[in-house]
Design a protein around this motif. Sequence first.
Motif, mmCIF file in Angstrom:
data_model
loop_
_atom_site.group_PDB
_atom_site.id
_atom_site.type_symbol
_atom_site.label_atom_id
_atom_site.label_comp_id
_atom_site.label_asym_id
_atom_site.label_seq_id
_atom_site.Cartn_x
_atom_site.Cartn_y
_atom_site.Cartn_z
ATOM 1 N N THR A 45 41.109 60.215 6.053
ATOM 2 C CA THR A 45 40.343 59.249 5.268
ATOM 3 C C THR A 45 39.198 58.699 6.128
ATOM 4 O OG1 THR A 45 42.000 57.595 5.918
ATOM 5 C CG2 THR A 45 42.227 58.595 3.729
ATOM 6 N N PRO A 46 38.158 58.119 5.500
ATOM 7 C CA PRO A 46 36.957 57.751 6.259
ATOM 8 C C PRO A 46 36.924 56.330 6.785
ATOM 9 C CG PRO A 46 36.505 57.562 3.931
ATOM 10 C CD PRO A 46 37.936 58.044 4.039
ATOM 11 N N PHE B 115 30.235 56.950 2.289
ATOM 12 C CA PHE B 115 31.591 57.309 1.877
ATOM 13 C C PHE B 115 31.733 58.826 1.808
ATOM 14 C CE2 PHE B 115 34.690 57.994 -1.694
ATOM 15 C CZ PHE B 115 35.808 57.449 -1.084
ATOM 16 N N VAL B 116 30.756 59.484 1.238
ATOM 17 C CA VAL B 116 30.817 60.933 1.040
ATOM 18 C C VAL B 116 30.717 61.688 2.361
ATOM 19 C CG1 VAL B 116 29.610 62.899 0.002
ATOM 20 C CG2 VAL B 116 29.923 60.785 -1.308
ATOM 21 N N GLU B 117 29.803 61.294 3.220
ATOM 22 C CA GLU B 117 29.554 62.068 4.447
ATOM 23 C C GLU B 117 30.739 62.072 5.411
ATOM 24 O OE1 GLU B 117 25.917 60.317 5.728
ATOM 25 O OE2 GLU B 117 24.714 61.323 4.179
ATOM 26 N N PHE C 142 31.325 52.263 -4.507
ATOM 27 C CA PHE C 142 30.573 53.069 -3.543
ATOM 28 C C PHE C 142 31.030 54.521 -3.480
ATOM 29 C CE2 PHE C 142 33.945 50.585 -1.560
ATOM 30 C CZ PHE C 142 34.698 51.540 -0.869
ATOM 31 N N TYR C 143 31.615 55.028 -4.557
ATOM 32 C CA TYR C 143 32.178 56.372 -4.558
ATOM 33 C C TYR C 143 31.148 57.460 -4.279
ATOM 34 C CZ TYR C 143 30.075 56.782 -9.161
ATOM 35 O OH TYR C 143 29.173 56.807 -10.181
ATOM 36 N N ASN C 144 29.861 57.212 -4.594
ATOM 37 C CA ASN C 144 28.818 58.211 -4.362
ATOM 38 C C ASN C 144 27.826 57.784 -3.292
ATOM 39 O OD1 ASN C 144 27.554 56.203 -5.822
ATOM 40 N ND2 ASN C 144 26.743 57.544 -7.426
ATOM 41 N N HIS C 145 28.201 56.803 -2.486
ATOM 42 C CA HIS C 145 27.340 56.362 -1.378
ATOM 43 C C HIS C 145 27.434 57.368 -0.234
ATOM 44 C CE1 HIS C 145 25.605 53.937 1.825
ATOM 45 N NE2 HIS C 145 25.212 53.046 0.924
ATOM 46 N N ARG D 77 30.249 55.669 10.478
ATOM 47 C CA ARG D 77 29.361 55.788 9.323
ATOM 48 C C ARG D 77 29.865 54.928 8.165
ATOM 49 N NH1 ARG D 77 26.049 54.894 6.423
ATOM 50 N NH2 ARG D 77 24.793 56.270 5.095
ATOM 51 N N PHE D 78 31.170 54.824 8.007
ATOM 52 C CA PHE D 78 31.712 53.974 6.945
ATOM 53 C C PHE D 78 31.394 52.509 7.234
ATOM 54 C CE2 PHE D 78 35.049 51.699 4.637
ATOM 55 C CZ PHE D 78 34.977 52.304 3.390
ATOM 56 N N ALA D 79 31.523 52.091 8.487
ATOM 57 C CA ALA D 79 31.179 50.712 8.856
ATOM 58 C C ALA D 79 29.702 50.441 8.609
ATOM 59 C CB ALA D 79 31.541 50.456 10.315
#
Length: 345
Positions: free
Chosen positions: A296-297, A152-154, A146-149, A302-304
């Motif tokens: 870290t996120p 994760f990014v936001e 999920f590196y570009n999801h 949003r990560f959840a």
Amino acid sequence: MPSYDAFLLVSFGGPEGPDDVMPFLANVTRGRNVPPERLARVAEHYYMFGGVSPINQQCRDLLVGVRADFAAAGLALPLYWGNRNWTPYLADAVRQMAQDGVRRAVAFVTSAYSSYSSCRQYLDDIERARAAVGPAAPQIDKIRRFYNHPGFVEPFAANVHAALATLPAEVRGEAHLVFTAHSVPVAMAATSGPPGDRGRYVAELTEAARLITERAGAGAHPWSLAFQSRSGPPSQPWLEPDVRDRLGELAKSGTRAVVVIPVGFVSDHMEVRHDLDVEAAATADSLGLAFARAATPGTSPRFASMITELVQERQAWPETPARAALGTMGVPSQTCPADCCGGTR
């Protein structure tokens, strides 16, 4: 359409008291012939923080967020949690799932990238745990990378923006963004990804760093990728530059401020709390660099919610292709071929 009856969080694990530290490190390094004096030095990093790694508590906090988000989305899946290297162990979680009658579970691993240690080894861990439980063990499908999801990014982008704001105003605008990830052997990095598309570890880290910089509104800031927490023998080539060496290069070139972003980490491992917040910060101070570290996120709402989206995505696959990916590298595959990441440790 896959029919899942449980969710499994899979993570690295960490000690939760001084007496846990050496047994935990023995688990992490089993079979690697790490000299005892090296383990003792690493143990001191943990003792500096009371022998407690933050990762287990962050997993508990993440599960609270996921449980709430599942409920809001109408996902009625019981939640389980198992670690590679410390309690609760993965095999114990799989055993409990079997006792509870779970037949097919969807697993989220707290690692976003392709490589043996960050992806393939977790697949092996899952299969080893299932084998230990026996025929009653449920089938377990690992969620894609999920590196570009956006989820994760936001959060990372928001944390970069917040970290920049903590720098002195007179140097904030010229700050260099230093993205960091755990160094791995060069050979492991070279074989990351499926045949025909190797070298994914560095490629995915680079793409994530680019996307985070873009979404943070920090496009005017120069950025670079560095590595940290090398643990192999000096004779074995590992990915470079080390973050502290990179800080030295930046200071020499006239840079006056840096924001360090642990893009390779979902949550605050000891490698983040010690190797960045202590060692890298001390290096920056000695060089006269203003220093900030982005959070870290892993415990953000949003990560959840990203995890919820990934579970729903996997439930609908393959009838409904996944679409949640930023940038140009596309959506990572839902499954990994048997020879993905080369099986190279």
